[in-house]
Write a protein that holds these residues in place. Structure first.
Motif, PDB file in Angstrom:
ATOM      1  N   GLY A   1      36.870  24.840  73.990  1.00 36.94           N
ATOM      2  CA  GLY A   1      36.140  25.224  75.198  1.00 36.94           C
ATOM      3  C   GLY A   1      34.812  24.491  75.311  1.00 36.94           C
ATOM      4  N   ILE A   2      34.103  24.341  74.190  1.00 34.67           N
ATOM      5  CA  ILE A   2      32.836  23.607  74.185  1.00 34.67           C
ATOM      6  C   ILE A   2      33.086  22.129  74.473  1.00 34.67           C
ATOM      7  CG2 ILE A   2      30.955  22.806  72.696  1.00 34.67           C
ATOM      8  CD1 ILE A   2      31.047  25.549  71.315  1.00 34.67           C
ATOM      9  N   ALA A   3      34.112  21.552  73.838  1.00 38.58           N
ATOM     10  CA  ALA A   3      34.439  20.147  74.068  1.00 38.58           C
ATOM     11  C   ALA A   3      34.782  19.898  75.535  1.00 38.58           C
ATOM     12  CB  ALA A   3      35.598  19.730  73.170  1.00 38.58           C
ATOM     13  N   ARG A   4      35.538  20.809  76.127  1.00 36.08           N
ATOM     14  CA  ARG A   4      35.923  20.657  77.530  1.00 36.08           C
ATOM     15  C   ARG A   4      34.682  20.669  78.425  1.00 36.08           C
ATOM     16  NH1 ARG A   4      39.688  24.458  77.894  1.00 36.08           N
ATOM     17  NH2 ARG A   4      41.499  23.084  77.864  1.00 36.08           N
ATOM     18  N   GLU A   5      33.738  21.553  78.139  1.00 33.90           N
ATOM     19  CA  GLU A   5      32.526  21.627  78.954  1.00 33.90           C
ATOM     20  C   GLU A   5      31.642  20.400  78.763  1.00 33.90           C
ATOM     21  OE1 GLU A   5      29.639  23.009  81.615  1.00 33.90           O
ATOM     22  OE2 GLU A   5      31.758  23.479  81.342  1.00 33.90           O
ATOM     23  N   LEU A   6      31.548  19.909  77.534  1.00 32.04           N
ATOM     24  CA  LEU A   6      30.763  18.696  77.286  1.00 32.04           C
ATOM     25  C   LEU A   6      31.380  17.498  78.013  1.00 32.04           C
ATOM     26  CD1 LEU A   6      30.016  19.185  73.485  1.00 32.04           C
ATOM     27  CD2 LEU A   6      28.307  19.121  75.321  1.00 32.04           C
ATOM     28  N   ALA A   7      32.706  17.412  78.025  1.00 36.38           N
ATOM     29  CA  ALA A   7      33.383  16.342  78.753  1.00 36.38           C
ATOM     30  C   ALA A   7      33.096  16.459  80.247  1.00 36.38           C
ATOM     31  CB  ALA A   7      34.884  16.383  78.492  1.00 36.38           C
ATOM     32  N   ARG A   8      33.106  17.679  80.751  1.00 28.79           N
ATOM     33  CA  ARG A   8      32.812  17.898  82.170  1.00 28.79           C
ATOM     34  C   ARG A   8      31.411  17.426  82.524  1.00 28.79           C
ATOM     35  NH1 ARG A   8      30.686  21.227  85.839  1.00 28.79           N
ATOM     36  NH2 ARG A   8      29.574  22.438  84.268  1.00 28.79           N
ATOM     37  N   GLN A   9      30.509  17.520  81.551  1.00 29.71           N
ATOM     38  CA  GLN A   9      29.133  17.096  81.793  1.00 29.71           C
ATOM     39  C   GLN A   9      28.894  15.625  81.453  1.00 29.71           C
ATOM     40  OE1 GLN A   9      25.912  19.651  80.831  1.00 29.71           O
ATOM     41  NE2 GLN A   9      27.091  21.535  81.001  1.00 29.71           N
ATOM     42  N   GLY A  10      29.969  14.902  81.154  1.00 32.04           N
ATOM     43  CA  GLY A  10      29.857  13.460  81.028  1.00 32.04           C
ATOM     44  C   GLY A  10      29.722  12.899  79.634  1.00 32.04           C
ATOM     45  N   PHE A  11      29.912  13.702  78.608  1.00 31.04           N
ATOM     46  CA  PHE A  11      29.808  13.215  77.227  1.00 31.04           C
ATOM     47  C   PHE A  11      31.133  12.642  76.756  1.00 31.04           C
ATOM     48  CE2 PHE A  11      26.169  15.996  77.381  1.00 31.04           C
ATOM     49  CZ  PHE A  11      25.260  15.434  76.502  1.00 31.04           C
TER      50      PHE A  11
ATOM     51  N   ASP B   1      39.485  35.095  72.990  1.00 25.46           N
ATOM     52  CA  ASP B   1      40.936  34.939  73.001  1.00 25.46           C
ATOM     53  C   ASP B   1      41.339  33.657  72.267  1.00 25.46           C
ATOM     54  OD1 ASP B   1      43.606  35.245  73.502  1.00 25.46           O
ATOM     55  OD2 ASP B   1      43.489  34.650  75.617  1.00 25.46           O
ATOM     56  N   THR B   2      41.305  33.721  70.942  1.00 21.41           N
ATOM     57  CA  THR B   2      41.683  32.598  70.086  1.00 21.41           C
ATOM     58  C   THR B   2      42.682  33.101  69.052  1.00 21.41           C
ATOM     59  OG1 THR B   2      40.003  32.961  68.369  1.00 21.41           O
ATOM     60  CG2 THR B   2      39.332  31.713  70.323  1.00 21.41           C
ATOM     61  N   ASP B   3      42.996  32.247  68.092  1.00 21.14           N
ATOM     62  CA  ASP B   3      43.927  32.620  67.028  1.00 21.14           C
ATOM     63  C   ASP B   3      43.213  33.271  65.846  1.00 21.14           C
ATOM     64  OD1 ASP B   3      46.672  32.589  66.110  1.00 21.14           O
ATOM     65  OD2 ASP B   3      46.056  31.100  64.628  1.00 21.14           O
ATOM     66  N   PHE B   4      41.925  33.607  66.025  1.00 22.04           N
ATOM     67  CA  PHE B   4      41.122  34.125  64.915  1.00 22.04           C
ATOM     68  C   PHE B   4      41.758  35.343  64.255  1.00 22.04           C
ATOM     69  CE2 PHE B   4      37.965  37.076  63.262  1.00 22.04           C
ATOM     70  CZ  PHE B   4      37.239  36.275  62.394  1.00 22.04           C
ATOM     71  N   VAL B   5      42.221  36.308  65.062  1.00 21.46           N
ATOM     72  CA  VAL B   5      42.747  37.555  64.488  1.00 21.46           C
ATOM     73  C   VAL B   5      44.016  37.316  63.688  1.00 21.46           C
ATOM     74  CG1 VAL B   5      41.669  39.098  66.172  1.00 21.46           C
ATOM     75  CG2 VAL B   5      43.913  38.099  66.671  1.00 21.46           C
ATOM     76  N   ASN B   6      44.806  36.333  64.101  1.00 19.73           N
ATOM     77  CA  ASN B   6      46.025  36.015  63.347  1.00 19.73           C
ATOM     78  C   ASN B   6      45.692  35.307  62.048  1.00 19.73           C
ATOM     79  OD1 ASN B   6      47.814  37.067  65.346  1.00 19.73           O
ATOM     80  ND2 ASN B   6      47.546  35.211  66.557  1.00 19.73           N
ATOM     81  N   ARG B   7      44.788  34.358  62.103  1.00 13.50           N
ATOM     82  CA  ARG B   7      44.369  33.644  60.886  1.00 13.50           C
ATOM     83  C   ARG B   7      43.738  34.609  59.893  1.00 13.50           C
ATOM     84  NH1 ARG B   7      43.694  32.437  56.735  1.00 13.50           N
ATOM     85  NH2 ARG B   7      42.791  30.593  55.739  1.00 13.50           N
TER      86      ARG B   7
ATOM     87  N   ARG C   1      40.800  44.144  74.296  1.00 16.16           N
ATOM     88  CA  ARG C   1      40.068  44.850  75.356  1.00 16.16           C
ATOM     89  C   ARG C   1      38.718  44.210  75.636  1.00 16.16           C
ATOM     90  NH1 ARG C   1      41.417  49.848  72.607  1.00 16.16           N
ATOM     91  NH2 ARG C   1      39.183  50.266  72.347  1.00 16.16           N
ATOM     92  N   PHE C   2      38.185  43.486  74.669  1.00 17.35           N
ATOM     93  CA  PHE C   2      36.848  42.899  74.811  1.00 17.35           C
ATOM     94  C   PHE C   2      36.868  41.373  74.835  1.00 17.35           C
ATOM     95  CE2 PHE C   2      36.411  47.010  72.671  1.00 17.35           C
ATOM     96  CZ  PHE C   2      35.472  47.635  73.468  1.00 17.35           C
ATOM     97  N   ASN C   3      38.056  40.782  74.742  1.00 19.94           N
ATOM     98  CA  ASN C   3      38.155  39.327  74.643  1.00 19.94           C
ATOM     99  C   ASN C   3      37.520  38.598  75.823  1.00 19.94           C
ATOM    100  OD1 ASN C   3      39.356  38.964  72.184  1.00 19.94           O
ATOM    101  ND2 ASN C   3      41.441  38.718  72.962  1.00 19.94           N
ATOM    102  N   MET C   4      36.787  37.533  75.507  1.00 19.39           N
ATOM    103  CA  MET C   4      36.343  36.575  76.504  1.00 19.39           C
ATOM    104  C   MET C   4      37.215  35.326  76.368  1.00 19.39           C
ATOM    105  SD  MET C   4      32.174  36.840  76.267  1.00 19.39           S
ATOM    106  CE  MET C   4      31.959  35.724  77.663  1.00 19.39           C
ATOM    107  N   SER C   5      37.293  34.535  77.417  1.00 25.31           N
ATOM    108  CA  SER C   5      38.074  33.303  77.335  1.00 25.31           C
ATOM    109  C   SER C   5      37.263  32.234  76.602  1.00 25.31           C
ATOM    110  CB  SER C   5      38.448  32.806  78.727  1.00 25.31           C
ATOM    111  OG  SER C   5      37.328  32.214  79.359  1.00 25.31           O
ATOM    112  N   PRO C   6      37.925  31.391  75.816  1.00 24.69           N
ATOM    113  CA  PRO C   6      37.204  30.317  75.117  1.00 24.69           C
ATOM    114  C   PRO C   6      36.478  29.376  76.068  1.00 24.69           C
ATOM    115  CG  PRO C   6      39.434  30.558  74.256  1.00 24.69           C
ATOM    116  CD  PRO C   6      39.358  31.412  75.478  1.00 24.69           C
ATOM    117  N   ASP C   7      37.047  29.124  77.243  1.00 23.56           N
ATOM    118  CA  ASP C   7      36.385  28.235  78.197  1.00 23.56           C
ATOM    119  C   ASP C   7      35.084  28.828  78.708  1.00 23.56           C
ATOM    120  OD1 ASP C   7      38.274  26.293  77.957  1.00 23.56           O
ATOM    121  OD2 ASP C   7      39.327  26.762  79.813  1.00 23.56           O
ATOM    122  N   LEU C   8      35.081  30.146  78.979  1.00 24.81           N
ATOM    123  CA  LEU C   8      33.856  30.791  79.439  1.00 24.81           C
ATOM    124  C   LEU C   8      32.800  30.771  78.336  1.00 24.81           C
ATOM    125  CD1 LEU C   8      32.211  32.336  81.487  1.00 24.81           C
ATOM    126  CD2 LEU C   8      33.337  34.449  80.728  1.00 24.81           C
ATOM    127  N   VAL C   9      33.214  31.080  77.108  1.00 23.22           N
ATOM    128  CA  VAL C   9      32.280  31.028  75.981  1.00 23.22           C
ATOM    129  C   VAL C   9      31.733  29.611  75.816  1.00 23.22           C
ATOM    130  CG1 VAL C   9      32.031  31.295  73.481  1.00 23.22           C
ATOM    131  CG2 VAL C   9      33.329  32.986  74.793  1.00 23.22           C
TER     132      VAL C   9
END
Length: 276
Positions: free
Chosen positions: A16-26, A185-191, A204-212
């Motif tokens: 999600g962070i990588a996607r946002e950085l790419a959107r900002q031109g990095f 909403d990642t694979d953290f709980v399974n790992r 119930r409290f999950n945020m999306s990785p893209d929003l984070v």
């Protein structure tokens, strides 16, 4: 075009962070143990943005990984403006019954890798008039968490270390921040091998990785010290200070106590650096 380095970038918050950085031109330098997922992330980001994406499949816990990373990134050091220490994972179970090898490996990824990479890249980041370093913690940093014990302690270290480092570098060109996400909403709980009941609670409290990721990058470039995405996570950070520690620990222990204790394993499960 400036470059950004992101660890644990194949999935979850790192992606999600990588996607946002790419959107900002990095342009992006992405690292993750999961080579297949990393390749898929590279293909996706290059097809949806104008960014160039380079990848390095690597387990940050193995000996020599720091030297491998710094050697790989050396040709981009004059353009490397952002470093994101996102890689990390947790384990759910009692300290006694989880294997020592797994728990020490978790410390290697969650603490030693962040410290090592921070130390290696601060001189690189100082070459720029403005640059950014982001370490990733967790809302578990605000209290002891039985049955998520070493993970929570490792994230408490991350927050303390990052705040101290920020103070030391306040007169430099490097802005240092820490992201403190909660349930995502990642694979953290399974790992982490959490129970189905804990997974349902987390959902119930999950945020999306893209929003984070968007909140993380926005807060980083604004120079915030602690970036806590989401109202419920801000409350999680605020309220524990008003209750006795024993009370907070009792609640955490009730939530995370496994229905069936894990049995020590001589062969620990593979480490997935892409979850948070």
């Amino acid at each position: 075009m400036s470059y950004a380095l992101v660890t644990g970038a194949a999935k979850g918050i790192g992606k999600g962070i990588a996607r946002e950085l790419a959107r900002q031109g990095f342009n992006l330098l992405l690292i993750d143990k999961d080579g297949a997922a990393l390749a898929a992330t590279k293909e996706e980001l290059e097809s949806t943005s104008g960014s160039i994406v380079y990848t390095l499949p690597l387990d940050l816990s193995v000996a020599g990984s720091l030297e491998t990373i710094t050697s790989w990134t050396s040709i981009w050091h004059n353009e490397l403006q952002v470093v994101i220490n996102n890689a990390g994972y947790g384990l759910n179970g009692s300290f006694e019954q989880l294997s020592l090898e797994e728990q020490l490996n978790m410390i290697d990824v969650n603490i030693k890798a962040q410290v090592s990479l921070s130390h290696a890249y601060i001189p690189v980041l100082k070459k720029h008039r403005q640059s950014f370093l982001l370490n990733v913690g967790s809302t578990t940093c605000f209290q002891s968490v039985p049955y998520l014990n070493v993970y929570a302690a490792s994230k408490a270290f991350v927050v303390s270390f990052t705040r101290g480092l920020r103070f030391e570098l306040k007169a430099s060109s490097v802005s240092v921040s820490v992201l403190i996400p909660g349930s995502t909403d990642t694979d953290f709980v399974n790992r982490a091998r959490m129970s189905d009941e804990v997974k349902k609670t987390a959902e119930r409290f999950n945020m999306s990785p893209d929003l984070v990721g968007k909140i993380a990058v926005r807060g980083l470039f604004k120079g915030k010290v602690e970036i806590i995405p989401g109202r419920s996570n801000k409350l999680h950070a605020f309220f524990p200070r008003f209750f006795p520690k024993s009370f907070v620990e009792k609640i955490g222990g009730k939530i995370y106590k496994p229905a069936v204790q894990q049995v020590n394993s001589l062969d620990p499960a593979p480490v997935n650096l892409a979850v948070k």
